[in-house]
Design a protein around this motif. Structure first.
Motif, short mmCIF file in Angstrom:
data_model
loop_
_atom_site.label_atom_id
_atom_site.label_comp_id
_atom_site.label_asym_id
_atom_site.label_seq_id
_atom_site.Cartn_x
_atom_site.Cartn_y
_atom_site.Cartn_z
N GLN A 73 -30.79 20.96 9.61
CA GLN A 73 -30.65 19.85 10.55
C GLN A 73 -29.85 18.70 9.94
N ASN A 74 -30.08 18.39 8.66
CA ASN A 74 -29.32 17.33 8.00
C ASN A 74 -27.84 17.72 7.87
N PHE A 75 -27.62 18.96 7.50
CA PHE A 75 -26.26 19.46 7.35
C PHE A 75 -25.47 19.33 8.65
N LEU A 76 -26.09 19.78 9.75
CA LEU A 76 -25.39 19.78 11.02
C LEU A 76 -25.26 18.39 11.62
N ALA A 77 -26.23 17.52 11.34
CA ALA A 77 -26.10 16.13 11.78
C ALA A 77 -24.88 15.49 11.12
N ASN A 78 -24.68 15.81 9.85
CA ASN A 78 -23.52 15.27 9.13
C ASN A 78 -22.22 15.85 9.66
N ILE A 79 -22.22 17.16 9.97
CA ILE A 79 -21.01 17.79 10.51
C ILE A 79 -20.63 17.14 11.84
N ARG A 80 -21.63 16.95 12.72
CA ARG A 80 -21.34 16.32 14.01
C ARG A 80 -20.82 14.90 13.82
N GLU A 81 -21.42 14.17 12.88
CA GLU A 81 -20.96 12.81 12.63
C GLU A 81 -19.53 12.79 12.10
N MET A 82 -19.21 13.76 11.24
CA MET A 82 -17.85 13.85 10.71
C MET A 82 -16.85 14.15 11.82
N ILE A 83 -17.22 15.06 12.73
CA ILE A 83 -16.33 15.39 13.84
C ILE A 83 -16.11 14.17 14.72
N PHE A 84 -17.21 13.49 15.07
CA PHE A 84 -17.08 12.33 15.95
C PHE A 84 -16.28 11.22 15.28
N ASP A 85 -16.52 11.00 14.00
CA ASP A 85 -15.77 9.99 13.27
C ASP A 85 -14.28 10.33 13.25
N LYS A 86 -13.97 11.61 13.07
CA LYS A 86 -12.57 12.03 13.05
C LYS A 86 -11.93 11.84 14.42
N LEU A 87 -12.68 12.18 15.48
CA LEU A 87 -12.16 12.01 16.83
C LEU A 87 -11.88 10.55 17.14
N LEU A 88 -12.72 9.65 16.63
CA LEU A 88 -12.51 8.23 16.87
C LEU A 88 -11.27 7.70 16.16
N ASN A 89 -10.90 8.33 15.06
CA ASN A 89 -9.80 7.81 14.25
C ASN A 89 -8.49 8.57 14.38
N LEU A 90 -8.51 9.70 15.09
CA LEU A 90 -7.27 10.45 15.27
C LEU A 90 -6.30 9.66 16.16
N SER A 91 -5.03 9.84 15.90
CA SER A 91 -4.00 9.12 16.63
C SER A 91 -3.91 9.65 18.06
N LEU A 92 -3.31 8.85 18.94
CA LEU A 92 -3.17 9.26 20.34
C LEU A 92 -2.32 10.51 20.48
#
Length: 608
Positions: free
Chosen positions: A107-126
């Protein structure tokens, strides 16, 4: 800009299908487990203990038969029975603790993976979102991570445990009887051949299932988001057919994967049964020759079932592991996506902004080889109000997108107060710009919360004051709950014009030295438009402002008008100067006036 983008969307949408080797995927997944190293070691230790206790059972049974049951030693049999019970209790406790730790790690591992994905999506260029579909991204963040979660918790560590058990069983079997062990291992090459032949087909099948599931998610997301348009144009049947088609493709992909599994599983099961038959026949032969004892044969048969069981478990997990590999590839493609617009190592915080903007020899293109802006040279002085007009696809929105640094120029430079914006931290740059986009988006929540996005630390009084100055306070107070009215999903409870007014207040609350309006009031009625124009005149004193306008009537009083066509500045000057030239702007203006003359008198202008 839109025309250029839509014209070449097919080129942008072609995904890069690069199969990632399984060892690379495993290595990366293990890398994400490093923060849980201690718990990971604990699980491995418990797996080892579990394997030892599991292997002890058959050995104890064999000893009990040969040394106590056949000899009629009841006291010894009681001791061996008690020992067997203790071993089984230890095994049960170890399995319970292992299960808890697996859940905690997973659960900790996957929570971090989801957070990493969301963080990347927020910072990716248009530019990334120009070639991506929302449904795909949602599917990766939800469906693919869920698949990875299931395999991680029930699969990866089970594979480790089964592998250790398999190794321990082999050692025990060799210790009991080498000829009988070699005979039972004759089925291994057959298992390897079957696995090798079907492995690549499994990988392709489960990658396809992930893609088809993403397509189904995309169809649902698009339909729900556009439900009003769907119902307004009675497109329910067409949309249903589109969804049914995507659902059928997902069904067929899963059926194909199921067919492979239906073929694979019975073959492996028959091979394991063959192993038991071999041990029974050859073991019985050795017993008839008095080469082994009955206890050894019983223990060996138990070990053979434990030898094939880990293999069966591995086979049973094979489809899930292949699905997880396919999901991991899609996750890693996002995590590995290059952020094209990023802060330079020596990027600075922008000091107090005066508001001078310079475009120097700017070129830009969305698709390589097809320029959208060409040799743009433009200087906007502090406090100057500039209007940018031109036909659809001329590059108007792109011009301000580059200023906000949603994209980087291909060549040339854009400067604010003499600073190249590529040398300014993005948050600092955008913190000095108020941007009202062409398409207004409101988040679920109250009107007050949506306006406060412009400046989160603003008080209620400051928000209300901005709205009063803009002349929209009364309209907000007429809503069911005033400023506490829920805007709904994407602002569905407000009209297009009302959403634009909220977006305008959001930008004004920031009190920016530079203001950009991207056709921000194109959908507002004439009365509201005049109200906002009057507010703009007060609020823009001392600010630099750029407005992209479709209605030319609202830019007649601006300091300067820039006319774009095919990505180039073709005319520049005040309204009166451009009318006098009788060029492109003159024709635009005259066409618009003719279009509205049936509804209102043509504005008096001696130059026309």
């Amino acid at each position: 800009m839109v025309a250029h983008f839509m014209r070449h969307r097919a080129l942008l949408e072609k995904p890069q299908k690069i199969e990632m080797p399984a060892k690379v995927i495993i290595k990366r997944l293990l890398g994400y487990l490093k923060p849980y190293k201690t718990a990971f070691i604990g699980v491995i230790g418990l797996i080892i203990i579990n394997s030892i206790t599991s292997l002890s059972g058959p050995y104890i049974l064999g000893m009990a038969i040969d040394n106590y049951i056949l000899k009629g030693d009841l006291n010894g049999l009681i001791f061996m029975s008690t020992l067997y019970l203790i071993v089984m209790i230890i095994q049960w406790l170890v399995q319970s603790l292992r299960s808890y730790l697996l859940q905690w790690i997973g659960q900790n591992f996957l929570a971090n993976i989801r957070e990493m994905i969301f963080d990347k999506l927020l910072n990716l260029s248009l530019s990334f979102y120009d070639k991506s579909r929302a449904g795909d991204l949602i599917s990766i963040a939800i469906n693919d991570t869920s698949t990875l979660q299931e395999v991680l918790i029930s699969g990866v560590f089970s594979v480790v445990g089964d592998t250790l058990t398999l190794a321990g069983v082999l050692v025990a079997m060799f210790m009991l009887n080498i000829p009988l062990t070699l005979a039972s291992l004759t089925i291994v090459p057959l298992m390897i051949i079957v696995s090798y032949v079907l492995s690549s087909k499994f990988r392709r099948a489960y990658r396809l299932t992930r893609e088809k599931i993403a397509k189904v998610t995309q169809r649902v997301q698009e339909s729900v988001s556009g439900i009003r348009v769907v119902q307004a144009f009675s497109r329910e049947d067409t949309i249903q057919q589109t969804f049914r088609s995507a659902s059928m493709e997902a069904f067929q992909a899963n059926v194909m994967a199921g067919k492979l599994m239906a073929l694979f599983w019975p073959i492996i099961r028959m091979i394991s049964i063959l192993s038991t038959v071999i041990v029974l026949w050859y073991g019985g032969y050795l017993k008839s020759m008095n080469a082994i004892s009955i206890g050894v044969l019983v223990a060996f048969l138990s070990y053979v079932s434990r030898f094939t069981r880990p293999i069966m478990n591995l086979v049973n997990m094979y489809d899930a592991i292949q699905a997880a590999f396919a999901a991991s590839e899609r996750i890693f493609r996002i995590l590995d996506e290059e952020i094209r617009v990023k802060d330079a190592p020596d990027a600075i915080e922008l000091p107090k902004v005066i508001g001078k903007i310079e475009y120097k020899n700017v070129y830009f293109e969305y698709v390589p080889g097809i320029p959208v802006l060409k040799n743009i040279n433009l200087t906007i002085n502090p406090g100057e109000k500039i209007a940018v007009v031109g036909p659809t696809g001329a590059g108007k929105t792109t011009l301000v997108y580059l200023l906000c640094r949603f994209y980087d120029v291909k060549s040339g430079a854009i400067l604010i107060d003499g600073h190249d914006i590529r040398k300014i931290k993005q948050k600092s740059l955008r913190g000095h710009i108020g941007f009202v986009p062409q398409e207004t988006y409101l988040f679920p929540g109250s009107i007050m919360e949506n306006i406060r996005i412009g400046r989160p630390d603003a008080s209620d009084e400051e928000v209300i004051d901005v709205c009063k100055r803009l002349g929209i306070h009364e309209f907000i107070m007429r809503l069911p709950n005033g400023y506490d009215t829920d805007a709904g999903e994407a602002g569905v409870r407000l009209s297009t014009g009302e959403k634009q007014l909220i977006s305008f207040a959001r930008a004004m609350l920031r009190d920016p030295p530079i203001l950009i309006l991207d056709e921000a009031i194109s959908s507002v009625d004439a009365k509201t438009e005049q109200m906002i124009i009057n507010a703009i005149k007060k609020l823009l004193e001392g600010r630099t402002a750029i407005i992209i306008a479709h209605r030319l009537t609202m830019v007649r009083d601006w300091d300067r008008i820039i006319v774009l066509e095919n990505g180039e500045i073709v005319e520049e000057g005040s309204h009166q100067e451009l009318i006098a030239k009788k060029g492109i702007y003159y024709n635009f203006y005259k066409s618009q006036m003719k279009a509205v003359e049936v509804r209102q008198p043509i504005p008096t202008d001696d130059s026309i």
